[in-house]
Design a protein around this motif. Structure first.
Motif, PDB file in Angstrom:
ATOM      1  N   PRO A 173     -13.543   8.049   9.171  1.00 50.78           N
ATOM      2  CA  PRO A 173     -13.519   7.820  10.417  1.00 50.78           C
ATOM      3  C   PRO A 173     -12.124   6.831  10.298  1.00 50.78           C
ATOM      4  CG  PRO A 173     -14.733   6.868   8.485  1.00 50.78           C
ATOM      5  CD  PRO A 173     -14.817   8.126   8.040  1.00 50.78           C
ATOM      6  N   HIS A 174     -11.199   6.137   9.471  1.00 51.89           N
ATOM      7  CA  HIS A 174      -9.959   5.893   8.894  1.00 51.89           C
ATOM      8  C   HIS A 174      -8.963   6.442   9.519  1.00 51.89           C
ATOM      9  CE1 HIS A 174     -11.739   2.543   6.623  1.00 51.89           C
ATOM     10  NE2 HIS A 174     -12.032   2.993   6.090  1.00 51.89           N
ATOM     11  N   ALA A 175      -9.248   7.667   9.441  1.00 50.50           N
ATOM     12  CA  ALA A 175      -8.260   8.851   9.644  1.00 50.50           C
ATOM     13  C   ALA A 175      -7.818   8.828  10.873  1.00 50.50           C
ATOM     14  CB  ALA A 175      -7.890  10.179   8.849  1.00 50.50           C
ATOM     15  N   GLN A 176      -9.657   9.006  11.659  1.00 50.15           N
ATOM     16  CA  GLN A 176      -9.594   8.810  12.830  1.00 50.15           C
ATOM     17  C   GLN A 176      -8.952   8.218  14.122  1.00 50.15           C
ATOM     18  OE1 GLN A 176     -14.041   9.720  12.853  1.00 50.15           O
ATOM     19  NE2 GLN A 176     -13.897  11.972  12.609  1.00 50.15           N
ATOM     20  N   ARG A 177      -9.495   6.812  13.531  1.00 48.73           N
ATOM     21  CA  ARG A 177      -9.030   5.469  13.628  1.00 48.73           C
ATOM     22  C   ARG A 177      -7.451   5.322  14.344  1.00 48.73           C
ATOM     23  NH1 ARG A 177     -10.341  -1.075  12.153  1.00 48.73           N
ATOM     24  NH2 ARG A 177      -8.993  -1.275  14.206  1.00 48.73           N
ATOM     25  N   SER A 178      -6.955   5.912  13.081  1.00 48.55           N
ATOM     26  CA  SER A 178      -5.473   6.148  13.135  1.00 48.55           C
ATOM     27  C   SER A 178      -4.920   7.033  14.468  1.00 48.55           C
ATOM     28  CB  SER A 178      -4.793   6.292  11.422  1.00 48.55           C
ATOM     29  OG  SER A 178      -3.603   6.584  11.671  1.00 48.55           O
ATOM     30  N   VAL A 179      -5.721   7.998  13.826  1.00 47.55           N
ATOM     31  CA  VAL A 179      -4.939   8.843  15.009  1.00 47.55           C
ATOM     32  C   VAL A 179      -5.079   8.232  16.656  1.00 47.55           C
ATOM     33  CG1 VAL A 179      -5.407  10.546  16.122  1.00 47.55           C
ATOM     34  CG2 VAL A 179      -4.940  10.759  13.640  1.00 47.55           C
TER      35      VAL A 179
ATOM     36  N   VAL B 178       0.804  -1.287  -0.106  1.00 45.89           N
ATOM     37  CA  VAL B 178      -0.252   0.308   0.150  1.00 45.89           C
ATOM     38  C   VAL B 178       1.123   1.235  -0.043  1.00 45.89           C
ATOM     39  CG1 VAL B 178      -2.221   1.324   1.066  1.00 45.89           C
ATOM     40  CG2 VAL B 178      -1.625  -0.913   1.531  1.00 45.89           C
ATOM     41  N   ALA B 179       1.665   0.954   0.605  1.00 47.20           N
ATOM     42  CA  ALA B 179       2.876   2.941   0.777  1.00 47.20           C
ATOM     43  C   ALA B 179       3.482   2.358  -0.595  1.00 47.20           C
ATOM     44  CB  ALA B 179       4.264   2.106   1.984  1.00 47.20           C
ATOM     45  N   LEU B 180       3.825   1.574  -0.847  1.00 48.00           N
ATOM     46  CA  LEU B 180       4.515   1.605  -2.052  1.00 48.00           C
ATOM     47  C   LEU B 180       3.682   2.108  -3.325  1.00 48.00           C
ATOM     48  CD1 LEU B 180       7.138   1.029  -4.143  1.00 48.00           C
ATOM     49  CD2 LEU B 180       6.030  -0.780  -4.585  1.00 48.00           C
ATOM     50  N   ALA B 181       2.006   2.127  -3.357  1.00 49.72           N
ATOM     51  CA  ALA B 181       1.496   2.611  -4.509  1.00 49.72           C
ATOM     52  C   ALA B 181       0.993   4.225  -3.831  1.00 49.72           C
ATOM     53  CB  ALA B 181       0.541   1.474  -4.167  1.00 49.72           C
ATOM     54  N   LEU B 182       1.008   4.174  -2.537  1.00 48.09           N
ATOM     55  CA  LEU B 182       0.939   6.032  -2.508  1.00 48.09           C
ATOM     56  C   LEU B 182       2.726   6.404  -2.257  1.00 48.09           C
ATOM     57  CD1 LEU B 182       0.080   4.998   1.441  1.00 48.09           C
ATOM     58  CD2 LEU B 182      -1.713   6.257  -0.695  1.00 48.09           C
TER      59      LEU B 182
ATOM     60  N   GLN C 165      -7.472  -4.992   1.847  1.00 52.06           N
ATOM     61  CA  GLN C 165      -7.049  -6.075   1.971  1.00 52.06           C
ATOM     62  C   GLN C 165      -6.472  -5.973   2.929  1.00 52.06           C
ATOM     63  OE1 GLN C 165      -4.635  -7.357  -1.691  1.00 52.06           O
ATOM     64  NE2 GLN C 165      -6.639  -7.147  -3.070  1.00 52.06           N
ATOM     65  N   ALA C 166      -4.923  -4.956   3.315  1.00 55.47           N
ATOM     66  CA  ALA C 166      -4.199  -4.936   4.517  1.00 55.47           C
ATOM     67  C   ALA C 166      -4.491  -5.168   5.734  1.00 55.47           C
ATOM     68  CB  ALA C 166      -3.557  -3.816   4.145  1.00 55.47           C
ATOM     69  N   LEU C 167      -6.214  -3.844   5.733  1.00 52.62           N
ATOM     70  CA  LEU C 167      -6.495  -3.622   6.868  1.00 52.62           C
ATOM     71  C   LEU C 167      -7.459  -5.096   7.746  1.00 52.62           C
ATOM     72  CD1 LEU C 167      -7.650  -1.682   9.408  1.00 52.62           C
ATOM     73  CD2 LEU C 167      -9.054  -1.396   7.609  1.00 52.62           C
ATOM     74  N   PRO C 168      -8.082  -5.861   7.305  1.00 44.18           N
ATOM     75  CA  PRO C 168      -8.708  -6.735   8.068  1.00 44.18           C
ATOM     76  C   PRO C 168      -7.451  -8.055   7.931  1.00 44.18           C
ATOM     77  CG  PRO C 168      -9.491  -6.921   5.459  1.00 44.18           C
ATOM     78  CD  PRO C 168      -8.745  -5.583   5.431  1.00 44.18           C
ATOM     79  N   LEU C 169      -5.718  -7.993   7.477  1.00 42.69           N
ATOM     80  CA  LEU C 169      -5.180  -8.964   7.931  1.00 42.69           C
ATOM     81  C   LEU C 169      -4.740  -8.378   9.331  1.00 42.69           C
ATOM     82  CD1 LEU C 169      -3.466  -9.198   4.421  1.00 42.69           C
ATOM     83  CD2 LEU C 169      -5.022 -10.741   5.370  1.00 42.69           C
ATOM     84  N   ALA C 170      -4.809  -6.864   9.477  1.00 39.52           N
ATOM     85  CA  ALA C 170      -4.080  -6.427  10.116  1.00 39.52           C
ATOM     86  C   ALA C 170      -4.844  -7.134  11.640  1.00 39.52           C
ATOM     87  CB  ALA C 170      -3.551  -4.375  10.105  1.00 39.52           C
TER      88      ALA C 170
ATOM     89  N   LEU D 299      -0.093  -2.029  13.370  1.00 35.19           N
ATOM     90  CA  LEU D 299      -0.358  -2.400  11.970  1.00 35.19           C
ATOM     91  C   LEU D 299      -2.042  -1.377  11.541  1.00 35.19           C
ATOM     92  CD1 LEU D 299       0.705  -5.766  10.983  1.00 35.19           C
ATOM     93  CD2 LEU D 299       2.255  -3.966  10.663  1.00 35.19           C
ATOM     94  N   ILE D 300      -2.727  -1.557  11.983  1.00 34.51           N
ATOM     95  CA  ILE D 300      -3.747  -1.649  11.671  1.00 34.51           C
ATOM     96  C   ILE D 300      -3.917  -0.078  12.188  1.00 34.51           C
ATOM     97  CG2 ILE D 300      -6.406  -0.795  13.498  1.00 34.51           C
ATOM     98  CD1 ILE D 300      -5.297  -3.934  14.841  1.00 34.51           C
ATOM     99  N   ALA D 301      -3.639   0.968  13.254  1.00 34.38           N
ATOM    100  CA  ALA D 301      -2.987   1.844  12.727  1.00 34.38           C
ATOM    101  C   ALA D 301      -2.912   2.381  11.903  1.00 34.38           C
ATOM    102  CB  ALA D 301      -2.516   3.102  13.388  1.00 34.38           C
ATOM    103  N   GLY D 302      -1.205   2.228  10.987  1.00 35.39           N
ATOM    104  CA  GLY D 302      -0.413   2.358   9.679  1.00 35.39           C
ATOM    105  C   GLY D 302      -1.448   1.828   8.720  1.00 35.39           C
ATOM    106  N   ASP D 303      -1.973   0.737   8.307  1.00 35.74           N
ATOM    107  CA  ASP D 303      -3.096   0.655   7.207  1.00 35.74           C
ATOM    108  C   ASP D 303      -4.473   1.079   7.195  1.00 35.74           C
ATOM    109  OD1 ASP D 303      -1.774  -1.739   6.148  1.00 35.74           O
ATOM    110  OD2 ASP D 303      -2.715  -2.863   7.641  1.00 35.74           O
ATOM    111  N   CYS D 304      -4.819   2.128   8.036  1.00 37.05           N
ATOM    112  CA  CYS D 304      -6.118   3.030   8.165  1.00 37.05           C
ATOM    113  C   CYS D 304      -5.643   4.721   7.838  1.00 37.05           C
ATOM    114  CB  CYS D 304      -6.814   3.129  10.215  1.00 37.05           C
ATOM    115  SG  CYS D 304      -7.645   1.876  10.640  1.00 37.05           S
ATOM    116  N   ASN D 305      -4.651   4.677   8.494  1.00 37.66           N
ATOM    117  CA  ASN D 305      -3.288   6.102   7.408  1.00 37.66           C
ATOM    118  C   ASN D 305      -3.681   6.114   6.084  1.00 37.66           C
ATOM    119  OD1 ASN D 305      -2.643   8.581   8.183  1.00 37.66           O
ATOM    120  ND2 ASN D 305      -0.728   7.894   6.969  1.00 37.66           N
ATOM    121  N   ARG D 306      -2.768   4.780   5.552  1.00 43.22           N
ATOM    122  CA  ARG D 306      -2.249   4.758   4.164  1.00 43.22           C
ATOM    123  C   ARG D 306      -4.479   4.175   3.500  1.00 43.22           C
ATOM    124  NH1 ARG D 306       1.739   2.319   6.251  1.00 43.22           N
ATOM    125  NH2 ARG D 306       0.703  -0.211   6.700  1.00 43.22           N
TER     126      ARG D 306
END
Length: 167
Positions: free
Chosen positions: A138-144, A84-88, A102-107, A115-122
């Protein structure tokens, strides 16, 4: 360890060389193992930082293939997040969104909060860059929230994403 030391010193060519050697050594023990997947992921990270995005993608994908083959669930989760980071990095927002979904449910499955926070941010970044601020929020809020609880050095980046979603 030499690869990590070179990476910390920002000597990426030396890090890449050392990490390739480490992967080659691990492959003499077992062609496909958790250690080979970890080594390839580390190598891809150095390639990514050095600007070799094509090499990074090749090695992340090989690491992911091996992690899947050997049942290394944690590796599957964090390697997918690295894709994901590479695609960004490539500003490929739609692909980053698909990979982040795909990444978020795996984390979440393995329960690693960072990992959950990073995936939410990405995921939030991928969405907001496509003009989907409401979906990103909501993903950004969860990451923070998670990075705050963890006292993470990535909190400032997550707050920046949240501000972008709220603007």
């Amino acid at each position: 360890m030499r690869g990590l030391a070179h990476k910390l010193a920002k000597n990426y060519p030396a890090a890449i060389t050392a990490q390739r050697e480490a992967v080659a050594l691990w492959r003499t023990v077992d062609r496909e193992s958790k250690n080979v997947a970890i080594g390839l992921n580390d190598l891809a990270g150095s390639e990514r930082i050095s600007g070799d995005l094509k090499g990074a993608e090749r090695d992340y994908r090989e690491a992911l293939r091996i992690a899947l083959a050997v049942g290394y669930d944690e590796g599957v989760a964090y390697i997918t997040g690295n894709l994901v980071a590479l695609a960004l990095d490539r500003a490929d927002w739609p692909n980053a969104e698909v990979l982040a979904h795909q990444a978020l449910p795996l984390a979440e499955k393995i329960g690693r909060q960072e990992l959950i926070a990073g995936d939410c941010n990405r995921l939030a970044i991928a969405l907001v860059r496509q003009g989907k601020k409401a979906e990103a929020l909501p993903h950004a809020q969860r990451s923070v929230e998670i990075f705050t609880r963890l006292g993470s050095p990535f909190l400032a980046e997550a707050r920046k994403t949240l501000a972008e979603c709220e603007s």
